[in-house]
Design an enzyme around this catalytic site. Structure first.
Site, PDB file in Angstrom:
ATOM      1  CG  ASP A  84       5.341   1.630  12.215  1.00 14.72           C
ATOM      2  OD1 ASP A  84       4.784   1.215  13.244  1.00 14.72           O
ATOM      3  OD2 ASP A  84       5.946   0.890  11.401  1.00 14.72           O
ATOM      4  CG  HIS A 226       3.721  -3.447  15.832  1.00 17.93           C
ATOM      5  ND1 HIS A 226       4.449  -2.435  15.258  1.00 17.93           N
ATOM      6  CD2 HIS A 226       2.788  -2.841  16.603  1.00 17.93           C
ATOM      7  CE1 HIS A 226       3.987  -1.278  15.669  1.00 17.93           C
ATOM      8  NE2 HIS A 226       2.969  -1.491  16.490  1.00 17.93           N
ATOM      9  N   GLY A 227       4.199  -6.736  13.125  1.00 14.70           N
ATOM     10  CA  GLY A 227       4.772  -7.937  12.521  1.00 14.70           C
ATOM     11  C   GLY A 227       3.715  -8.850  11.932  1.00 14.70           C
ATOM     12  NE  ARG A 275      10.133  -2.937   4.226  1.00 16.44           N
ATOM     13  CZ  ARG A 275      11.019  -2.701   5.173  1.00 16.44           C
ATOM     14  NH1 ARG A 275      11.990  -3.548   5.403  1.00 16.44           N
ATOM     15  NH2 ARG A 275      10.935  -1.607   5.909  1.00 16.44           N
ATOM     16  NE  ARG A 296       7.541   6.949 -17.347  1.00 16.84           N
ATOM     17  CZ  ARG A 296       7.466   7.919 -18.254  1.00 16.84           C
ATOM     18  NH1 ARG A 296       6.521   8.827 -18.160  1.00 16.84           N
ATOM     19  NH2 ARG A 296       8.327   7.984 -19.254  1.00 16.84           N
TER      20      ARG A 296
END
Ligand code: G3H
Ligand code: 13P
Ligand code: ZN
Length: 362
Positions: A84, A226-227, A275, A296
């Site tokens: 990317d 994109h974005g 994210r 974990r």
């Protein structure tokens, strides 16, 4: 199956008219989540790695993990590994060697320079063509797909172009494709990277008509958005509820992405949503179960949160159910597409024997 060239995935999507998510990964949990969502929805998928991800995660390790997923864990899913925003030809060549099946050369910006504001300056059309052509030469020789970019990302407001953003000019885009031979083309239509794509309370606008025009002029080129993160409100609220500070985050509504896909967008780049999903899930565990300290215990829920959202995306983009539509093709097979054997020239007709003029009898 082995990783397939991205061209295969996008050509098939183009024929059938759906979009394919290209999801950024930096670690094992993101990769596992995306692949699990693809398997559960039977979706072809593009796993992408930025140059910062390459730095963060040791490039060979990421490439090996993605290959493992494609070959061993989910052989039924067509999967590509894509660089990317490749900044330069060295990185492109390095990724081709590492087994990436697709690379982006981001020729719209000059990553080797910075302006007075610390931003990478835009390249001229000619400079962009030159570096992109060079990337195509390196990648196609290995059967690897190439994505180029024309225009620069950024928002549009009230029909005026903000800052140094240059929306894609369809005529230039057509010329760019002709001159470079790229397989996929990232368009600047008013989206931007990150969680703050549009001012709060304003109408969200994208220049979707650019897609119609570029798709009409270059129908075989896979168009890339994109974005494209939607920055779902419930994710942002969760982050903020558990002590985060992500105020006024706004993304691209899913309905707008679907409209873009209808008009010819094929690759839909998503990083920010993943994210946010991870951060919300981890914050929740930290606040609600502060006694936990086994990674974990919070990376597991983070992985689940990414998977849950990517499942929705794969369904919304129309990718779900298409994994079994076509046979895999390797980068080696792709060489036949990039360098079709020239038809042998028809043997020259044997020259008619020249009739010798009968000797004149004297
Ligand atoms: O296009 C940008 C992607 O979101 C990658 O971001 O460079 O922080 O890995 P990154
Ligand atoms: P987002 O920041 O909207 O997720 O965009 C990601 C992207 O375009 C990666 O190339
Ligand atoms: Zn991007």
């Amino acid at each position: 199956m082995s990783l397939v060239p991205m061209k295969l995935i996008l050509d098939e999507a183009n024929k059938a008219g759906y979009g394919v998510g290209a999801f950024n990964v930096n670690n094992m949990e993101q990769l596992q989540a995306i692949c699990a969502a693809a398997a559960e929805t039977s979706s072809p998928v593009i796993i992408q790695v930025s140059r910062n991800a390459l730095k963060y995660a040791d490039k060979g390790l990421l490439a090996a993990m993605v290959s493992y997923m494609a070959e061993k864990k989910y052989p039924q899913i067509p999967m590509s590994l894509h660089l990317d925003h490749g900044p330069d030809l060295e990185t492109v060549a390095e990724c081709v060697k590492l087994g990436f099946t697709s690379v982006m050369i981001d020729g719209s910006l000059d990553y080797s320079r910075k302006d007075e504001k610390g931003k990478h300056p835009a390249r001229s059309f000619e400079e962009n063509v030159a570096i992109t052509k060079a990337a195509v030469k390196i990648a196609h020789a290995a059967g690897v797909t190439v994505e180029g970019e024309i225009g620069t990302l950024g928002g549009i407001e009230d029909d005026t172009v903000a800052g140094a953003v240059h929306l894609t000019d369809p005529v230039e885009a057509e010329e760019f494709v002709k001159q470079t031979g790229v397989d996929a083309l990232a368009l600047a239509i008013g989206t931007s990277h990150g969680a703050y794509k549009f001012p709060v309370g304003h109408e969200i606008k994208l220049a979707l008509d650019i897609i119609d025009d570029v798709h009409r002029r270059s129908p075989k080129t896979a168009l890339v958005m994109h974005g494209s993160s939607s920055v779902p409100k419930q994710m942002v609220d969760l982050v903020n509820q558990y002590g985060g500070k992500v105020p006024n985050a706004v993304g691209v509504p899913t309905a707008m992405i679907q409209d873009a896909i209808k008009r010819g967008m094929r690759k839909v780049n998503i990083d920010t949503d993943g994210r946010l999903a991870i951060t919300g899930a981890i914050r929740k565990v930290f606040v609600e179960q502060p006694q936990k300290f086994d990674p974990r215990d919070y990376l597991g829920p983070a992985r689940e949160a990414v998977k849950a959202w990517m499942l929705e995306e794969m369904k919304a983009f129309g990718t779900a159910g298409h994994a079994g539509d076509y046979k895999p093709v390797s980068t080696k097979d792709m060489l036949k597409v990039y360098f079709p054997a020239k038809k042998k020239a028809a043997p020259k007709k044997a020259a008619k024997p020249v009739k010798k003029a009968a000797k004149r009898k004297k």
